[in-house]
Design an enzyme around this catalytic site. Structure first.
Site, PDB file in Angstrom:
ATOM      1  N   GLU A   1       1.136  -1.341   0.483  1.00 56.54           N
ATOM      2  CA  GLU A   1       0.293   0.069  -0.064  1.00 56.54           C
ATOM      3  C   GLU A   1       0.947   1.201  -0.168  1.00 56.54           C
ATOM      4  OE1 GLU A   1      -3.219  -0.284  -0.283  1.00 56.54           O
ATOM      5  OE2 GLU A   1      -3.705  -1.836   0.093  1.00 56.54           O
TER       6      GLU A   1
ATOM      7  N   ARG B   1       0.730   3.465  -3.306  1.00 55.31           N
ATOM      8  CA  ARG B   1       0.379   5.086  -3.231  1.00 55.31           C
ATOM      9  C   ARG B   1       1.414   6.088  -2.655  1.00 55.31           C
ATOM     10  NH1 ARG B   1      -5.089   3.723  -0.317  1.00 55.31           N
ATOM     11  NH2 ARG B   1      -4.845   1.343  -0.843  1.00 55.31           N
TER      12      ARG B   1
ATOM     13  N   ASP C   1      -4.793 -10.328  -8.382  1.00 54.80           N
ATOM     14  CA  ASP C   1      -5.270  -9.025  -9.527  1.00 54.80           C
ATOM     15  C   ASP C   1      -4.292  -8.328 -10.125  1.00 54.80           C
ATOM     16  OD1 ASP C   1      -5.218  -8.054  -6.948  1.00 54.80           O
ATOM     17  OD2 ASP C   1      -6.907  -5.910  -7.178  1.00 54.80           O
TER      18      ASP C   1
ATOM     19  N   GLU D   1     -11.987   0.550  -9.946  1.00 51.10           N
ATOM     20  CA  GLU D   1     -12.115   0.149 -11.478  1.00 51.10           C
ATOM     21  C   GLU D   1     -12.087   0.152 -12.643  1.00 51.10           C
ATOM     22  OE1 GLU D   1     -11.555  -0.918  -8.126  1.00 51.10           O
ATOM     23  OE2 GLU D   1      -9.918  -1.302  -7.825  1.00 51.10           O
TER      24      GLU D   1
HETATM   25  C1  DMJ Z   1      -5.913   0.077  -5.111  1.00 53.14           C
HETATM   26  O1  DMJ Z   1      -5.190   0.602  -3.474  1.00 53.14           O
HETATM   27  C2  DMJ Z   1      -5.873   0.031  -6.254  1.00 53.14           C
HETATM   28  O2  DMJ Z   1      -5.891   0.297  -7.466  1.00 53.14           O
HETATM   29  C3  DMJ Z   1      -5.738  -1.960  -5.936  1.00 53.14           C
HETATM   30  O3  DMJ Z   1      -4.994  -2.022  -6.914  1.00 53.14           O
HETATM   31  C4  DMJ Z   1      -6.592  -2.180  -5.745  1.00 53.14           C
HETATM   32  N1  DMJ Z   1      -7.275  -1.926  -4.264  1.00 53.14           N
HETATM   33  C5  DMJ Z   1      -7.461  -0.077  -4.260  1.00 53.14           C
HETATM   34  C6  DMJ Z   1      -8.778  -0.021  -5.567  1.00 53.14           C
HETATM   35  O4  DMJ Z   1      -9.561  -0.637  -5.553  1.00 53.14           O
END
Ligand code: DMJ
Length: 634
Positions: free
Chosen positions: A265, A269, A398, A533
């Site tokens: 994270e 970010r 994912d 998404e």
């Molecule tokens: C974000 O932190 C990123 O896109 C991550 O890959 C998936 N989860 C969240 C958004 O849904």
């Protein structure tokens, strides 16, 4: 005692006087009223007459508002409590409201009314209102088909059968929907400013805004929302907001803190956000901060297997897995590569790239994949996949797939290992996870659970249409684009088929013949976290196809966010129930990715400038932070 007989009150009573029967009651009432009227003093009579005249005049003057309000009543009524819900006054049977507040302050109510007509405050958007009003009227007369087109109820069956025909209502809707770009871009700027206001007023310098309680959440204590939003402000042209955030980064941000952060994270970010802001602005402040956080995250890689731990203490320089396991999540350890590789390129220090490349090489060789699909967990001691049996494109796996393709693009499409793994995985998706729903044949990506197919799809999977389209744009098979379009339609349907027009976190598709609807949602899965998404994929699909319907879909989604998640005192909130437009039930949290990703992708979707973050020059990390495609590679 009859209430009307109290001294000092004027009472005109029509019932219970006893002397008249039903046949002569009209006459009796007239006489009785007249008698009462005569008994009043001159002053009392004048007062009553004056009041009646005043009421009459007010009634005439406010006639349009009154009618408008009557129309508005079906959607909800504002409670005087500032944190109260939009409670329906129509006699719906509703679940007991959770009394923890709702975005239903006065501004929200009027916003809802405006948006019912597709309207916001600026003139350009008002033009859209007229079209949307017509559309709304058509919706009320008919219903929204699975293709998102409004279909005349009488002709519904025929239209669905003919859904692919050139002259079908769906196609006509697309052709008619060219909209002024400027108004939509402005609407995104307004949404951002509104979100930013909440963050600034109640959560400045903290990680996440809690807009209902007008407070904040601390996750890492590093100003997560502010950093995640930096490049969005730059891209949206919000100079003033950007400068105040930059000042905070320059004077307040410190990573020398005794805090545990999640490696993934904070990489996507914070490191990603600082690197992309550095590239967009050229300001070395952001590169310096990126180097600082990047080097502090490195202890995470000191594990027996070199598969990193999930958590790092950036002050102490120690790292550890979660308390209950020595496993890490596959998506997390394989979705930090773009950022660390870029950090190495910029600093000319190879250790960052070396650490993350080693993970990819290791995972490439691992046993336990099914046709290129990976399990969800990997052990940090022995480096093996664990908890095997579930194969998903959703949570915990994912962005592994996303980063295979994006690393290949970042490095100039030279690394065949990444490409092979990506192509194999997409074939694995087609073979094992792709199905069609019933009755309308929506293509969806389910899961494999211990050899059994499960028709469960996370909203997170909606990154896939965009990734497939990006691959096709970069020369991968054309059928990837076909699949991208089909899945895009499905992700859009996950929104329009919900009562609020917002997607739930997870859906289940029906596959049995004779099903009456394509999508089911379990009670526990009805929340919406303001995730990006779907709008992310809409952005890619629009960039590559120029089909306006993708912009239209994004516009619809933005309006629903404004209608159901906007909090009038500032900010947007995630909600608990996308199936209850009367009470979506706020969760009191604005995730940093709403500013970092969702609003950014909406803005880029509505822009017709292909050079606004060109997809031939930049690759977006999984948190929507654009990083350059390496120059030598072009
Ligand atoms: C974000 O932190 C990123 O896109 C991550 O890959 C998936 N989860 C969240 C958004 O849904």
């Amino acid at each position: 005692m009859h209430p009307g007989s109290r001294q000092g009150y004027v009472s005109i009573s029509f019932v219970g006087q006893g002397s008249g029967n039903y046949n002569n009651s009209k006459q009796w009432r007239r006489q009785s009223c007249w008698r009462k009227w005569k008994q009043l003093s001159r002053l009392q009579r004048s007062l009553i007459l004056f009041t009646l005249v005043l009421l009459f005049i007010c009634g005439i003057a406010s006639y349009p508002t009154v009618t408008e309000q009557f129309r508005g009543l079906t959607d909800g009524e504002q409670d005087t409590d500032t944190n109260s819900v939009l409670r329906p006054i129509t006699p719906h049977v509703l679940p007991e409201p959770v009394k923890q507040g709702h975005p239903s302050l006065p501004e929200q109510l009027s916003q809802n009314r405006l948006q019912r007509n597709g309207n916001t405050s600026d003139t350009a958007v008002e033009d859209k209102a007229a079209d949307n009003k017509k559309k709304k009227n058509r919706e009320e007369e008919g219903f929204v088909s699975w293709r998102g087109a409004v279909i005349d109820t009488d002709k519904a069956t025929e239209s669905i059968k003919d859904g692919e025909k050139e002259d079908s209502p769906a196609k006509q809707e697309v052709k008619l929907s060219k909209e002024p770009e400027a108004g939509w871009l402005k609407a995104v700027q307004e949404a951002f400013r509104h979100a930013w206001k909440g963050y600034k007023d109640f959560a400045w310098g903290h990680d996440e805004l809690r807009p209902i309680s007008k407070s904040y959440n601390e996750w890492f204590g590093l100003g997560l929302t502010l950093i995640d939003a930096l490049d969005t402000m730059w891209i949206l042209g919000l100079k003033e907001e950007f400068e105040e955030a930059k000042a905070w980064v320059a004077t307040e941000l410190t990573f020398n803190k005794n805090v545990d952060v999640n490696l993934f994270e904070s990489t996507i970010r914070i490191l990603g956000g600082l690197l992309s802001t550095y590239h967009l602005t050229g300001d070395t402040l952001f590169l310096d901060r990126a180097k600082d956080i990047g080097s502090r995250l490195m202890p995470a890689f000191n594990t027996p297997s070199r598969i990193p731990y999930s958590d790092v203490n950036i002050g102490k320089g120690t790292a550890h897995p979660p308390r209950w396991t020595s496993d890490s999540t596959v998506a997390e350890v394989t979705s930090i590569q773009l950022e660390f590789k870029e950090l190495s390129r910029l600093t000319q220090e190879p250790q960052y790239e070396a650490a993350v490349a080693e993970i990819m090489n290791h995972v490439h060789k691992l046993d336990g994949k099914v046709d290129g699909l990976v399990p969800m967990f990997i052990n940090t001691n022995n480096g093996q996949f664990t908890h095997q049996g579930i194969y998903t494109l959703g949570a915990r796996a994912d962005s592994y797939y996303e980063y295979l393709l994006k690393q290949w693009i970042q490095g100039g499409k030279k690394d065949n290992q990444l490409l092979e793994d990506y192509l194999q995985a997409i074939e694995g998706v087609k073979k094992n996870l792709l199905q069609k729903s019933s009755p309308n044949g929506l293509t969806f990506v389910g899961e494999l659970s211990h050899g059994q197919f499960s028709p469960k799809m996370d909203h997170l999977v909606c990154f896939l249409p965009g990734t497939l389209a990006l691959g096709a744009h970069n020369g991968l098979p054309a059928d990837h684009m076909d699949l991208a379009k089909q899945l895009m339609e499905t992700c859009y349907q996950m929104y329009v088929q919900m009562e609020t027009g917002l997607s739930p976190e997870i859906v289940h598709f029906n596959m049995h013949q004779g099903s009456t609807r394509d999508i089911d949602v379990k009670l526990a899965d009805r929340h919406n976290l303001l995730r990006p998404e779907t709008v992310e994929s809409l952005f890619y699909l629009y960039r590559f196809t120029k089909d306006r319907k993708y912009q239209d879909w994004g516009w619809e989604i933005l309006q629903k966010f404004n209608k159901y998640t906007k909090v009038s005192s500032g900010g947007y909130t995630s909600i608990n129930n996308v199936r209850d437009p009367d009470y979506p039930s706020p969760r009191d949290k604005m995730e940093s990715f709403f500013l970092g990703e969702t609003l950014k992708y909406l803005y880029l979707l509505f822009s017709d400038d292909p050079n606004l973050i060109s997809l031939d020059q930049y690759v977006f990390n999984t948190e929507a932070h654009p990083l350059p495609i390496w120059p030598s590679a072009a």
